[in-house]
Scaffold this active site. Structure first.
Site, PDB file in Angstrom:
ATOM      1  N   GLY A  29     -33.322  18.382 -42.358  1.00  0.00           N
ATOM      2  CA  GLY A  29     -32.012  18.706 -41.813  1.00  0.00           C
ATOM      3  C   GLY A  29     -32.026  18.377 -40.332  1.00  0.00           C
ATOM      4  CG  ASN A  33     -35.781  17.306 -39.019  1.00  0.00           C
ATOM      5  OD1 ASN A  33     -36.486  18.063 -39.679  1.00  0.00           O
ATOM      6  ND2 ASN A  33     -35.171  16.259 -39.551  1.00  0.00           N
ATOM      7  CE1 TYR A  99     -27.937  15.673 -57.181  1.00  0.00           C
ATOM      8  CE2 TYR A  99     -29.275  14.840 -55.370  1.00  0.00           C
ATOM      9  CZ  TYR A  99     -28.727  14.682 -56.633  1.00  0.00           C
ATOM     10  OH  TYR A  99     -28.970  13.531 -57.337  1.00  0.00           O
ATOM     11  CB  SER A 185     -27.537   6.049 -34.348  1.00  0.00           C
ATOM     12  OG  SER A 185     -26.519   6.075 -35.342  1.00  0.00           O
ATOM     13  N   GLY A 212     -32.591   2.271 -32.220  1.00  0.00           N
ATOM     14  CA  GLY A 212     -33.853   2.074 -32.915  1.00  0.00           C
ATOM     15  C   GLY A 212     -34.896   1.477 -31.987  1.00  0.00           C
ATOM     16  N   GLY A 215     -34.260   0.557 -28.191  1.00  0.00           N
ATOM     17  CA  GLY A 215     -34.242   1.504 -27.093  1.00  0.00           C
ATOM     18  C   GLY A 215     -33.012   2.381 -27.040  1.00  0.00           C
ATOM     19  CB  ALA A 241     -36.573   8.589 -35.260  1.00  0.00           C
ATOM     20  N   GLY A 242     -34.077  10.387 -34.716  1.00  0.00           N
ATOM     21  CA  GLY A 242     -32.915  10.732 -33.909  1.00  0.00           C
ATOM     22  C   GLY A 242     -32.910  12.199 -33.510  1.00  0.00           C
ATOM     23  CG  ASP A 243     -32.984  14.899 -36.536  1.00  0.00           C
ATOM     24  OD1 ASP A 243     -31.776  14.675 -36.346  1.00  0.00           O
ATOM     25  OD2 ASP A 243     -33.532  14.817 -37.662  1.00  0.00           O
TER      26      ASP A 243
END
Length: 302
Positions: A29, A33, A99, A185, A212, A215, A241-243
């Site tokens: 989640g 994260n 779900y 992103s 990504g 940078g 990664a984004g979290d």
């Protein structure tokens, strides 16, 4: 104290190829994260969500406890935990199917208060899509901003959950006056259909766009634009990664005593490049190992 508000769920990650590959449950989640990453980096952190009493819910809370995250704002329910089935492509990028019917995190309600000493609240991902919880998180966002507390938003768009994209885009724009830092992103930016300059005009003090391996770029209200390259890394997968970027930005701002719109405006080129570089290093560590396993402070020192 940095409070992270949003869902905790279980990612089911394939351990091979094909539709019938074995699935390994992993704690996840986007907001969850982010809370784990903040705890590992050493920021005092609290998690604000609704979590199931089932075995998955207990496992989710156990990791937060191990990471030192304050669980006082967590609501509990007998409903099941949300499941997200991940698929990972040859480059390590992850996509998800969900779900979510009747799950605990959807029934989040607005808390009467946040922990004492709260300096920032972070929002995003599925929790701002799925009703009735989405409206509760939205109210918390606006209420937090009205109290002049720093707010961060990562929409982390999951298009498969959004029944009416145009309505969601309009709702996203309605959040911006209450947002101090918008992080998203390049894929999210394209889906939303706006530009950093348009979003800045609506309210945020800064917008950070991740690309990504290419940078990160920060855009500021005064016309500033600051870019750092991605950290070279052998990517295992990009889950979390984004979290991790979210957490690294918030942690770095806290370390600089910059959790306010005025302080963000005063960072300047050197401050932004240092902050973005730290976030890039942190994300690279996460990408170097399977699942959402953000770094500890000693892994990104320097």
């Amino acid at each position: 104290m940095i409070v992270v508000a949003g869902e905790a769920l279980i990612d089911l990650v394939p351990q091979g190829t094909g539709a019938l590959a074995a699935l390994r449950p992993a704690l996840g989640g986007g907001p969850y994260n982010t809370a784990v990453a903040l705890g590992r980096l050493g920021s005092p952190t609290a998690f604000c969500s609704r979590v199931s009493y089932d075995a998955f819910g207990e496992a989710l809370l156990d990791r937060l406890r191990e990471t030192g995250v304050d669980l006082a704002p967590v609501q509990r329910g007998s409903e099941p935990t949300t499941l997200a089935v991940a698929s990972v492509d040859a480059e390590g990028s992850a996509a998800y199917s969900f779900y979510v019917e009747g799950t605990a995190d959807r029934l989040f309600s607005v808390p009467a208060s946040l922990p004492s000493g709260t300096r920032a609240v972070s929002f995003g991902t599925c929790s701002l899509v799925l009703e009735p919880g989405a409206s509760a998180y939205e109210e918390l966002l606006h209420r937090t901003a009205a109290r002049d507390v720093f707010t961060a938003l990562d929409p982390n768009v999951r298009a498969g959950l959004i029944a009416d994209p145009d309505a969601y885009r309009a709702r996203f724009e309605s959040w911006l006056p209450s947002v101090t830092l918008l992080k998203l992103s390049a894929e999210d930016a394209e889906w939303l259909g706006g530009t950093p300059r348009q979003w800045l005009a609506a309210g945020p003090a800064a917008v950070v766009v991740t690309r990504g391996g290419a940078g990160l770029t920060a855009y500021t209200r005064d016309g500033g634009e600051y870019t750092v390259p991605g950290e070279p890394v052998d990517v295992v997968d990009t889950i979390g990664a984004g979290d991790t970027v979210n957490a690294a930005l918030l942690h770095g701002l806290a370390q600089r005593d910059a959790l306010s719109a005025s302080a963000v405006a005063a960072l300047g080129a050197e401050g932004w490049r240092g902050l973005l570089g730290f976030a890039a290093r942190a994300a690279a560590v996460t990408c170097s190992r399977a699942g959402a396993e953000p770094p500890y402070a000693h892994e990104v020192a320097g």
